[in-house]
Design a protein around this motif. Structure first.
Motif, PDB file in Angstrom:
ATOM      1  N   MET A  53     -22.870  -0.245 105.035  1.00 23.57           N
ATOM      2  CA  MET A  53     -21.428  -0.493 104.918  1.00 23.57           C
ATOM      3  C   MET A  53     -20.597   0.481 105.744  1.00 23.57           C
ATOM      4  SD  MET A  53     -20.436  -3.150 103.224  1.00 23.57           S
ATOM      5  CE  MET A  53     -18.804  -2.829 102.595  1.00 23.57           C
ATOM      6  N   GLY A  54     -21.012   1.717 105.820  1.00 18.54           N
ATOM      7  CA  GLY A  54     -20.250   2.717 106.564  1.00 18.54           C
ATOM      8  C   GLY A  54     -20.192   2.440 108.060  1.00 18.54           C
ATOM      9  N   THR A  55     -21.184   1.742 108.581  1.00 17.80           N
ATOM     10  CA  THR A  55     -21.183   1.409 110.009  1.00 17.80           C
ATOM     11  C   THR A  55     -20.595   0.035 110.284  1.00 17.80           C
ATOM     12  OG1 THR A  55     -23.455   0.597 109.867  1.00 17.80           O
ATOM     13  CG2 THR A  55     -23.151   2.898 110.523  1.00 17.80           C
ATOM     14  N   MET A  56     -20.570  -0.826 109.277  1.00 19.31           N
ATOM     15  CA  MET A  56     -20.034  -2.178 109.457  1.00 19.31           C
ATOM     16  C   MET A  56     -18.505  -2.178 109.534  1.00 19.31           C
ATOM     17  SD  MET A  56     -20.659  -5.598 107.169  1.00 19.31           S
ATOM     18  CE  MET A  56     -22.425  -5.497 107.384  1.00 19.31           C
ATOM     19  N   TYR A  57     -17.868  -1.255 108.789  1.00 22.14           N
ATOM     20  CA  TYR A  57     -16.414  -1.210 108.720  1.00 22.14           C
ATOM     21  C   TYR A  57     -15.895   0.195 109.023  1.00 22.14           C
ATOM     22  CZ  TYR A  57     -16.792  -5.593 106.088  1.00 22.14           C
ATOM     23  OH  TYR A  57     -17.069  -6.873 105.685  1.00 22.14           O
ATOM     24  N   ARG A  58     -14.825   0.270 109.821  1.00 20.98           N
ATOM     25  CA  ARG A  58     -14.097   1.534 110.004  1.00 20.98           C
ATOM     26  C   ARG A  58     -13.238   1.824 108.789  1.00 20.98           C
ATOM     27  NH1 ARG A  58     -11.394   1.146 116.026  1.00 20.98           N
ATOM     28  NH2 ARG A  58     -13.332   0.847 117.174  1.00 20.98           N
ATOM     29  N   VAL A  59     -12.669   0.753 108.231  1.00 23.13           N
ATOM     30  CA  VAL A  59     -11.806   0.832 107.042  1.00 23.13           C
ATOM     31  C   VAL A  59     -12.236  -0.298 106.118  1.00 23.13           C
ATOM     32  CG1 VAL A  59      -9.443   0.597 106.177  1.00 23.13           C
ATOM     33  CG2 VAL A  59      -9.854   1.738 108.370  1.00 23.13           C
ATOM     34  N   PHE A  60     -12.309  -0.009 104.825  1.00 20.97           N
ATOM     35  CA  PHE A  60     -12.645  -1.031 103.846  1.00 20.97           C
ATOM     36  C   PHE A  60     -11.846  -0.771 102.579  1.00 20.97           C
ATOM     37  CE2 PHE A  60     -14.916  -2.881 100.311  1.00 20.97           C
ATOM     38  CZ  PHE A  60     -15.286  -4.122 100.801  1.00 20.97           C
ATOM     39  N   ARG A  61     -10.970  -1.701 102.227  1.00 24.96           N
ATOM     40  CA  ARG A  61     -10.164  -1.614 100.998  1.00 24.96           C
ATOM     41  C   ARG A  61     -10.233  -2.964 100.298  1.00 24.96           C
ATOM     42  NH1 ARG A  61      -8.949   2.993  99.005  1.00 24.96           N
ATOM     43  NH2 ARG A  61      -7.219   2.052  97.928  1.00 24.96           N
ATOM     44  N   ASN A  62     -10.602  -2.938  99.053  1.00 19.29           N
ATOM     45  CA  ASN A  62     -10.652  -4.143  98.242  1.00 19.29           C
ATOM     46  C   ASN A  62      -9.842  -3.859  96.988  1.00 19.29           C
ATOM     47  OD1 ASN A  62     -11.257  -6.591  97.126  1.00 19.29           O
ATOM     48  ND2 ASN A  62     -13.471  -6.292  97.094  1.00 19.29           N
ATOM     49  N   GLU A  63      -8.589  -4.279  96.987  1.00 22.01           N
ATOM     50  CA  GLU A  63      -7.635  -3.934  95.932  1.00 22.01           C
ATOM     51  C   GLU A  63      -7.589  -5.017  94.858  1.00 22.01           C
ATOM     52  OE1 GLU A  63      -6.264  -1.057  95.673  1.00 22.01           O
ATOM     53  OE2 GLU A  63      -6.717  -0.307  97.672  1.00 22.01           O
ATOM     54  N   ALA A  75     -14.093 -11.526  85.455  1.00 24.09           N
ATOM     55  CA  ALA A  75     -13.725 -11.991  86.792  1.00 24.09           C
ATOM     56  C   ALA A  75     -12.640 -11.072  87.337  1.00 24.09           C
ATOM     57  CB  ALA A  75     -13.218 -13.428  86.742  1.00 24.09           C
ATOM     58  N   ALA A  76     -12.625 -10.956  88.636  1.00 20.63           N
ATOM     59  CA  ALA A  76     -11.603 -10.146  89.297  1.00 20.63           C
ATOM     60  C   ALA A  76     -11.115 -10.891  90.529  1.00 20.63           C
ATOM     61  CB  ALA A  76     -12.172  -8.792  89.698  1.00 20.63           C
ATOM     62  N   VAL A  77      -9.810 -10.918  90.684  1.00 19.33           N
ATOM     63  CA  VAL A  77      -9.173 -11.431  91.896  1.00 19.33           C
ATOM     64  C   VAL A  77      -8.711 -10.200  92.662  1.00 19.33           C
ATOM     65  CG1 VAL A  77      -7.239 -12.776  92.810  1.00 19.33           C
ATOM     66  CG2 VAL A  77      -8.418 -13.524  90.717  1.00 19.33           C
ATOM     67  N   SER A  78      -8.989 -10.183  93.960  1.00 17.48           N
ATOM     68  CA  SER A  78      -8.622  -9.009  94.760  1.00 17.48           C
ATOM     69  C   SER A  78      -8.206  -9.423  96.162  1.00 17.48           C
ATOM     70  CB  SER A  78      -9.797  -8.020  94.832  1.00 17.48           C
ATOM     71  OG  SER A  78     -10.897  -8.605  95.502  1.00 17.48           O
ATOM     72  N   HIS A  79      -7.629  -8.461  96.865  1.00 13.42           N
ATOM     73  CA  HIS A  79      -7.279  -8.649  98.273  1.00 13.42           C
ATOM     74  C   HIS A  79      -8.050  -7.622  99.090  1.00 13.42           C
ATOM     75  CE1 HIS A  79      -5.057  -9.766 101.833  1.00 13.42           C
ATOM     76  NE2 HIS A  79      -5.031  -8.481 102.118  1.00 13.42           N
ATOM     77  N   LEU A  80      -8.812  -8.096 100.054  1.00 15.67           N
ATOM     78  CA  LEU A  80      -9.610  -7.236 100.914  1.00 15.67           C
ATOM     79  C   LEU A  80      -8.916  -7.052 102.260  1.00 15.67           C
ATOM     80  CD1 LEU A  80     -13.365  -7.171 101.194  1.00 15.67           C
ATOM     81  CD2 LEU A  80     -12.068  -7.295 103.297  1.00 15.67           C
ATOM     82  N   SER A  81      -8.745  -5.797 102.648  1.00 20.77           N
ATOM     83  CA  SER A  81      -8.223  -5.437 103.972  1.00 20.77           C
ATOM     84  C   SER A  81      -9.241  -4.502 104.600  1.00 20.77           C
ATOM     85  CB  SER A  81      -6.887  -4.693 103.864  1.00 20.77           C
ATOM     86  OG  SER A  81      -5.892  -5.533 103.349  1.00 20.77           O
ATOM     87  N   ALA A  82      -9.705  -4.862 105.775  1.00 17.07           N
ATOM     88  CA  ALA A  82     -10.728  -4.046 106.423  1.00 17.07           C
ATOM     89  C   ALA A  82     -10.527  -4.051 107.925  1.00 17.07           C
ATOM     90  CB  ALA A  82     -12.122  -4.570 106.076  1.00 17.07           C
ATOM     91  N   VAL A  83     -11.200  -3.108 108.573  1.00 16.10           N
ATOM     92  CA  VAL A  83     -11.254  -3.051 110.032  1.00 16.10           C
ATOM     93  C   VAL A  83     -12.725  -2.940 110.389  1.00 16.10           C
ATOM     94  CG1 VAL A  83     -10.583  -1.786 112.102  1.00 16.10           C
ATOM     95  CG2 VAL A  83      -8.993  -1.940 110.166  1.00 16.10           C
ATOM     96  N   SER A  84     -13.200  -3.862 111.216  1.00 13.90           N
ATOM     97  CA  SER A  84     -14.610  -3.884 111.598  1.00 13.90           C
ATOM     98  C   SER A  84     -14.934  -2.701 112.514  1.00 13.90           C
ATOM     99  CB  SER A  84     -14.935  -5.187 112.322  1.00 13.90           C
ATOM    100  OG  SER A  84     -14.377  -5.190 113.621  1.00 13.90           O
TER     101      SER A  84
END
Length: 123
Positions: A53-63, A75-84
């Motif tokens: 995971m650390g190499t797949m994404y520069r930034v990973f946020r799953n709020e 169950a959880a609903v979330s918004h994922l914001s990431a940078v590859s």
């Protein structure tokens, strides 16, 4: 920990990039149906997979946006914001289903639009 606390820790550890502690939330015989990675059985398989995971994404946020808990099901609903790794942005709405047994995640499945993740194949 109760189910709600486990969900909170799930997102807290993921957003901190603390994949070891994140994996500790899962049962030894866990089963995961992950929309991109497929069917994953066993904690050691999951730990091995998460090392990338650390190499797949520069930034990973799953709020998380909403939690629903009913006994051992959650169950959880979330918004994922990431940078590859190549710098491409990923934005996705996510729905996760969990079955929590004896304080550990025994089963998890996630559901989201796969189109935003196509940038990962360009890395």
């Amino acid at each position: 920990m109760d189910a709600r606390q486990i969900l909170t820790k799930y997102y807290e550890y993921a957003n901190a990039g603390d994949w070891d502690r994140w994996c500790d939330l899962f049962a030894e015989d866990q089963v995961m149906d992950e929309q991109l990675a497929g069917h994953i059985e066993g904690l050691e398989t999951l730990r091995s997979m998460m090392k990338g995971m650390g190499t797949m994404y520069r930034v990973f946020r799953n709020e998380p946006v909403h939690f629903l808990v009913d006994g051992e099901k959650a169950a959880a609903v979330s918004h994922l914001s990431a940078v590859s790794a190549s710098g491409e942005s990923v934005e996705a709405e996510v729905m996760n289903f969990f079955r929590i047994v004896d304080g550990k995640i025994a089963y998890m499945a996630n559901y989201h639009d796969t189109v935003p993740f196509q940038v990962l194949s360009q890395d």
